[in-house]
Every structure is written in structure tokens, then in C-alpha cells.
Design a protein around this motif. Structure first.
Motif, PDB file in Angstrom:
ATOM      1  N   HIS A   1      -7.142 -13.033   2.553  1.00  0.00           N
ATOM      2  CA  HIS A   1      -6.156 -13.783   3.328  1.00  0.00           C
ATOM      3  C   HIS A   1      -6.050 -13.358   4.787  1.00  0.00           C
ATOM      4  O   HIS A   1      -5.909 -14.225   5.655  1.00  0.00           O
ATOM      5  CB  HIS A   1      -4.762 -13.758   2.681  1.00  0.00           C
ATOM      6  N   PRO A   2      -6.106 -12.069   5.161  1.00  0.00           N
ATOM      7  CA  PRO A   2      -5.972 -11.716   6.581  1.00  0.00           C
ATOM      8  C   PRO A   2      -7.112 -12.211   7.475  1.00  0.00           C
ATOM      9  O   PRO A   2      -6.980 -12.207   8.700  1.00  0.00           O
ATOM     10  CB  PRO A   2      -5.919 -10.182   6.559  1.00  0.00           C
ATOM     11  N   HIS A   3      -8.240 -12.612   6.902  1.00  0.00           N
ATOM     12  CA  HIS A   3      -9.397 -13.132   7.662  1.00  0.00           C
ATOM     13  C   HIS A   3     -10.106 -12.066   8.492  1.00  0.00           C
ATOM     14  O   HIS A   3     -10.965 -12.412   9.321  1.00  0.00           O
ATOM     15  CB  HIS A   3      -8.990 -14.306   8.557  1.00  0.00           C
ATOM     16  N   VAL A   4      -9.777 -10.816   8.302  1.00  0.00           N
ATOM     17  CA  VAL A   4     -10.446  -9.704   8.978  1.00  0.00           C
ATOM     18  C   VAL A   4     -10.709  -8.611   7.951  1.00  0.00           C
ATOM     19  O   VAL A   4      -9.989  -8.500   6.964  1.00  0.00           O
ATOM     20  CB  VAL A   4      -9.593  -9.134  10.141  1.00  0.00           C
ATOM     21  N   PRO A   5     -11.730  -7.777   8.173  1.00  0.00           N
ATOM     22  CA  PRO A   5     -11.960  -6.671   7.244  1.00  0.00           C
ATOM     23  C   PRO A   5     -10.917  -5.577   7.425  1.00  0.00           C
ATOM     24  O   PRO A   5     -10.586  -5.204   8.559  1.00  0.00           O
ATOM     25  CB  PRO A   5     -13.362  -6.177   7.621  1.00  0.00           C
ATOM     26  N   GLN A   6     -10.391  -5.086   6.333  1.00  0.00           N
ATOM     27  CA  GLN A   6      -9.440  -3.978   6.356  1.00  0.00           C
ATOM     28  C   GLN A   6      -9.956  -2.863   5.451  1.00  0.00           C
ATOM     29  O   GLN A   6     -11.085  -2.897   4.984  1.00  0.00           O
ATOM     30  CB  GLN A   6      -8.050  -4.467   5.925  1.00  0.00           C
ATOM     31  N   GLY A   7      -9.117  -1.865   5.214  1.00  0.00           N
ATOM     32  CA  GLY A   7      -9.572  -0.657   4.558  1.00  0.00           C
ATOM     33  C   GLY A   7      -9.465  -0.650   3.044  1.00  0.00           C
ATOM     34  O   GLY A   7      -9.190  -1.658   2.397  1.00  0.00           O
ATOM     35  N   LEU A   8      -9.676   0.547   2.485  1.00  0.00           N
ATOM     36  CA  LEU A   8      -9.642   0.771   1.042  1.00  0.00           C
ATOM     37  C   LEU A   8      -8.489   1.696   0.687  1.00  0.00           C
ATOM     38  O   LEU A   8      -8.037   2.490   1.516  1.00  0.00           O
ATOM     39  CB  LEU A   8     -10.949   1.407   0.556  1.00  0.00           C
ATOM     40  N   TRP A   9      -8.054   1.588  -0.558  1.00  0.00           N
ATOM     41  CA  TRP A   9      -7.045   2.479  -1.110  1.00  0.00           C
ATOM     42  C   TRP A   9      -7.484   2.848  -2.516  1.00  0.00           C
ATOM     43  O   TRP A   9      -7.880   1.990  -3.301  1.00  0.00           O
ATOM     44  CB  TRP A   9      -5.690   1.780  -1.150  1.00  0.00           C
ATOM     45  N   VAL A  10      -7.428   4.127  -2.860  1.00  0.00           N
ATOM     46  CA  VAL A  10      -7.778   4.579  -4.202  1.00  0.00           C
ATOM     47  C   VAL A  10      -6.601   5.369  -4.769  1.00  0.00           C
ATOM     48  O   VAL A  10      -6.106   6.304  -4.133  1.00  0.00           O
ATOM     49  CB  VAL A  10      -9.051   5.452  -4.196  1.00  0.00           C
ATOM     50  N   GLU A  11      -6.156   4.974  -5.949  1.00  0.00           N
ATOM     51  CA  GLU A  11      -5.020   5.629  -6.584  1.00  0.00           C
ATOM     52  C   GLU A  11      -5.100   5.452  -8.092  1.00  0.00           C
ATOM     53  O   GLU A  11      -5.297   4.340  -8.593  1.00  0.00           O
ATOM     54  CB  GLU A  11      -3.713   5.029  -6.066  1.00  0.00           C
ATOM     55  N   LYS A  12      -4.990   6.553  -8.844  1.00  0.00           N
ATOM     56  CA  LYS A  12      -4.971   6.536 -10.305  1.00  0.00           C
ATOM     57  C   LYS A  12      -6.171   5.791 -10.892  1.00  0.00           C
ATOM     58  O   LYS A  12      -6.060   5.054 -11.867  1.00  0.00           O
ATOM     59  CB  LYS A  12      -3.663   5.918 -10.814  1.00  0.00           C
ATOM     60  N   GLY A  13      -7.313   5.990 -10.272  1.00  0.00           N
ATOM     61  CA  GLY A  13      -8.529   5.384 -10.788  1.00  0.00           C
ATOM     62  C   GLY A  13      -8.731   3.932 -10.408  1.00  0.00           C
ATOM     63  O   GLY A  13      -9.682   3.298 -10.875  1.00  0.00           O
ATOM     64  N   VAL A  14      -7.838   3.388  -9.565  1.00  0.00           N
ATOM     65  CA  VAL A  14      -7.914   1.986  -9.146  1.00  0.00           C
ATOM     66  C   VAL A  14      -8.294   1.927  -7.670  1.00  0.00           C
ATOM     67  O   VAL A  14      -7.688   2.602  -6.837  1.00  0.00           O
ATOM     68  CB  VAL A  14      -6.572   1.260  -9.357  1.00  0.00           C
ATOM     69  N   THR A  15      -9.301   1.120  -7.340  1.00  0.00           N
ATOM     70  CA  THR A  15      -9.651   0.878  -5.940  1.00  0.00           C
ATOM     71  C   THR A  15      -9.102  -0.474  -5.512  1.00  0.00           C
ATOM     72  O   THR A  15      -9.273  -1.471  -6.220  1.00  0.00           O
ATOM     73  CB  THR A  15     -11.173   0.893  -5.729  1.00  0.00           C
ATOM     74  N   THR A  16      -8.435  -0.484  -4.349  1.00  0.00           N
ATOM     75  CA  THR A  16      -7.984  -1.723  -3.725  1.00  0.00           C
ATOM     76  C   THR A  16      -8.774  -1.945  -2.443  1.00  0.00           C
ATOM     77  O   THR A  16      -8.866  -1.048  -1.599  1.00  0.00           O
ATOM     78  CB  THR A  16      -6.482  -1.676  -3.390  1.00  0.00           C
ATOM     79  N   LEU A  17      -9.357  -3.113  -2.317  1.00  0.00           N
ATOM     80  CA  LEU A  17      -9.986  -3.554  -1.073  1.00  0.00           C
ATOM     81  C   LEU A  17      -8.951  -4.433  -0.382  1.00  0.00           C
ATOM     82  O   LEU A  17      -8.687  -5.556  -0.812  1.00  0.00           O
ATOM     83  CB  LEU A  17     -11.254  -4.342  -1.381  1.00  0.00           C
ATOM     84  N   HIS A  18      -8.312  -3.909   0.677  1.00  0.00           N
ATOM     85  CA  HIS A  18      -7.172  -4.610   1.269  1.00  0.00           C
ATOM     86  C   HIS A  18      -7.530  -6.012   1.737  1.00  0.00           C
ATOM     87  O   HIS A  18      -6.769  -6.955   1.529  1.00  0.00           O
ATOM     88  CB  HIS A  18      -6.616  -3.805   2.444  1.00  0.00           C
ATOM     89  N   SER A  19      -8.669  -6.168   2.390  1.00  0.00           N
ATOM     90  CA  SER A  19      -9.131  -7.488   2.830  1.00  0.00           C
ATOM     91  C   SER A  19     -10.612  -7.410   3.147  1.00  0.00           C
ATOM     92  O   SER A  19     -11.044  -6.543   3.907  1.00  0.00           O
ATOM     93  CB  SER A  19      -8.368  -7.954   4.078  1.00  0.00           C
TER      94      SER A  19
END
Length: 357
Positions: free
Chosen positions: A231-249
Motif C-alpha cells: 500500500h505505501p507504494h515505496v519499499p520499507q523495512g523488515l521486522w522480525v519478532e517471535k519467529g515471524v518476519t514482517t515485510l512492511h512494504s
């Protein structure tokens, strides 16, 4: 239950016996709009003109080395596959002919997310035409929306099942219990891994927003193992917590919503992410992400207004300094140190073990 059986089997087998390792590869792209709006649909630089000239294979040709050599490719499909009697006058309403579903199959796309703000561009008729086209082509879809609560999964050897769900704030905020029940349906169906497409955040912002954080936590709380943001239309960062990876955008992919001729592209660089899901004897043990910087157009610099690039709607893989520059952008929105990009390999991140939460 599957984990307990695997542990008991391990105790009964001889010490020398080795666990069977299995890797399932998922390729994820950003916002993909296979058409345009009324304002530019009849222009020579519209998305449709490129497809008419170059064919269905054209948009994904630059990354086919990734999508054809994986197990599943996931795309966030913005806009509908629908031919209205009259196109919407809104510059933010996107549609493409139903036969453009062939772009997805030609690009080796197996599943699309429909939980986004453009799935509703042509209301119920547009949604129904889209899912009918996807069904006819054998492309699966997911998305929690007012027109449909769609879930899907894929089955693999060793009784492994990978499930997909899509979440968008405009629907979730009014239908929390329904979305939670659908996450539960995936768990009840025996999905070993749940991949959630999260359509949230602030457009054109280089760092993720509080909304992104909130919906990342919502997806995790409901059992997501991987969260793929758009949705943001731009590349953003990563988050890793409790074995889960989130690709923000991931940013945009083949995006007909911006021509790059008479308006600025939100951003002409983006990411494709490949996620390797690791299993031992059918039990999920973790994953590894590889990032591939891309430019969303293969056109040369200076071909558009303001010395920018025309959007030719064919993303290309980047290398060298261009790829490194994209990784610097991503690093600014990532609290941990990312592994570097290497030409020919991508930016291979550390293995993230599943915490078993």
C-alpha cells in the motif's frame, strides 16, 4: 498434533536416521495494477497499449527467473479485471479487461491478494468479474473484504499445507470477529504456515507507520507466520519478532496506476521478496528471506517528464550500485542489521527459527 507425532517418531528411530528436509519457496511482489484509469486509458502510454503491443508475457518477463523457479508466487492485485459499460471518472479507479488474467498465468502467479482499497473500485460487479476471471484461469485468491471473505491454501508433500489471507484496515476495523474467525478457519484446516497480506500504512512514506505496526501485531496475534505489507507504494523495512518476519512494504510492481509520463511515479524502485519455508518431517521449523531490489520500469532515465523515467510497466532486477542504493533505503526502516546484497544472489537474510508460539 503433527509436531508431537514427529517428536515421538524421532525417539523411536535409530540415532543415525536423518530428518527429511523440505523447502517451499514463496515469491512476493508489491502492488500490481494490470490496467489504468479513464483519464489515460486511451493514451499511447497507457498500460493497455503495452499489452496490446507486447503480449501477456511482457509485465513479468524481467523477474521470470524468480517466479518460474518457486513453488508459489503471491501478488497484491490492485484494481479489477472488469470491462464496465462506462469507466469511472476517478483517476484512482483502475480496471483491466478480464483476459488480462493471462498476464498472471504467463508470469507464473499462483495467488493474489484482493484485500486492498482498489478491489472495490467498480463495486460488486467489478469484484465478481475479477474472481470469475481468476477462477477460470486457476489463480487462487485471498482477501477479507465486504464483497467476499476469501481464503486459500496449497498442499505439498508430507501433508504440508500453506494458507493465505488478506487484511485491510477499512474492513477489519468493522469486522474484527469475522477476520479472526477466518484466521481460525486456516488453522482448523491444518495450515502449517499462514501468510497474511497486510494492506496498510502511509503512502509514499519511506518508513512504516503506526498503522503498519498495529496490523502487523493483529496478524501475528491471529496466527500469521509471515506478514507481507503493501500500500505505501515505496519499499520499507523488515521486522522480525517471535519467529515471524514482517515485510512492511514491498512497494510497487507492474503498476498501471502511474504512467510516469504526466505525473511522478510514487517511487521507481521496489522489492521482490523470496521466502523459503523450511520443514523437517512435515513440521515447520522456520524460514529465510531473500530480498531482490528492482526498478518498476525498464525504461531509460530521462525518458519522462522532470528527467524521470517513463513507466513501461516491466519491472527489472537491479544489480551493483543501484541495488545497493535500494538496500540502503530498506535498512533505514529496519532496526536490525540486514545482510548485504550480492549480485547474482540477492540479499540473503539470516534464518528465522519458528518459536512455536
Amino acid at each position: 498434533m503433527k509436531r508431537m507425532l514427529a517428536l515421538l517418531l524421532a525417539l523411536l528411530l535409530p540415532v543415525a536416521a536423518l530428518a527429511e528436509t523440505q523447502i517451499i519457496t514463496i515469491t512476493c511482489t508489491g502492488d500490481t495494477t494490470l490496467g489504468s484509469n479513464k483519464r489515460v486509458s486511451d493514451k499511447p502510454y497507457a498500460y493497455q497499449r503495452y499489452i496490446e503491443q507486447y503480449g501477456y508475457d511482457y509485465p513479468f518477463a524481467g523477474i521470470r527467473s524468480l517466479t518460474e523457479n518457486d513453488d508459489i508466487t503471491l501478488v497484491n492485485l490492485e484494481g479489477v479485471l472488469y470491462t464496465p459499460k462506462e469507466m469511472s471518472p476517478s483517476r484512482y479507479a483502475f480496471c483491466a479487461p478480464e483476459d488480462y488474467v493471462n498476464i498472471l498465468t504467463a508470469g507464473s502467479v499462483e495467488v493474489v491478494n484482493l484485500a486492498n482499497n482498489h478491489t472495490l473500485d467498480y463495486q460488486q460487479a467489478g469484484y465478481q468479474a475479477t474472481v470469475a476471471a481468476l477462477d477460470a484461469a486457476g489463480v487462487k485468491y485471498c482477501g477479507e473484504t465486504e464483497f467476499g471473505r476469501d481464503l486459500c491454501w496449497f498442499d505439498f508433500d508430507n501433508d504440508v499445507r500453506i494458507g493465505f489471507i488478506g487484511v485491510v484496515p477499512s474492513y477489519y476495523s468493522k469486522n474484527q470477529e469475522k477476520v479472526q474467525k477466518d484466521f481460525q478457519k486456516l488453522r482448523d484446516a491444518g495450515c502449517d504456515v499462514i501468510i497474511a497480506s497486510m494492506h496498510a500504512g502511509k503512502e509514499d512514506n519511506p518508513t512504516h507507520s503506526d498503522m503498519t505496526t498495529r496490523y502487523r501485531k493483529i496478524c501475528m496475534a491471529n496466527g500469521a507466520h509471515i506478514v507481507v505489507g503493501n500500500h505505501p507504494h515505496v519499499p520499507q523495512g523488515l521486522w522480525v519478532e517471535k519467529g515471524v518476519t514482517t515485510l512492511h512494504s514491498l512497494g510497487n510492481f507492474s503498476f498501471g496506476g502511474n504512467t510516469g509520463v504526466d505525473e511522478y511515479l510514487y517511487c521507481d524502485v521496489s522489492l521482490v521478496a523470496q521466502i523459503q519455508l523450511h520443514f523437517e518431517d512435515g513440521v515447520y521449523i522456520g524460514h529465510q528471506v531473500t530480498l531482490y531490489p528492482i526498478r518498476i520500469t525498464g525504461a531509460e532515465a530521462g525518458t519522462g517528464m522532470n528527467k524521470g523515467r517513463v513507466n513501461n510497466y516491466q519491472p527489472v532486477l537491479l544489480s551493483g550500485e543501484e541495488a545497493q542504493a535500494v538496500m540502503k533505503r530498506v535498512q533505514k526502516d529496519t532496526e536490525f542489521r540486514l545482510n548485504p546484497y550480492v549480485d547474482g544472489q540477492g540479499a540473503v537474510q539470516d534464518f528465522v527459527p519458528w518459536s512455536g508460539k
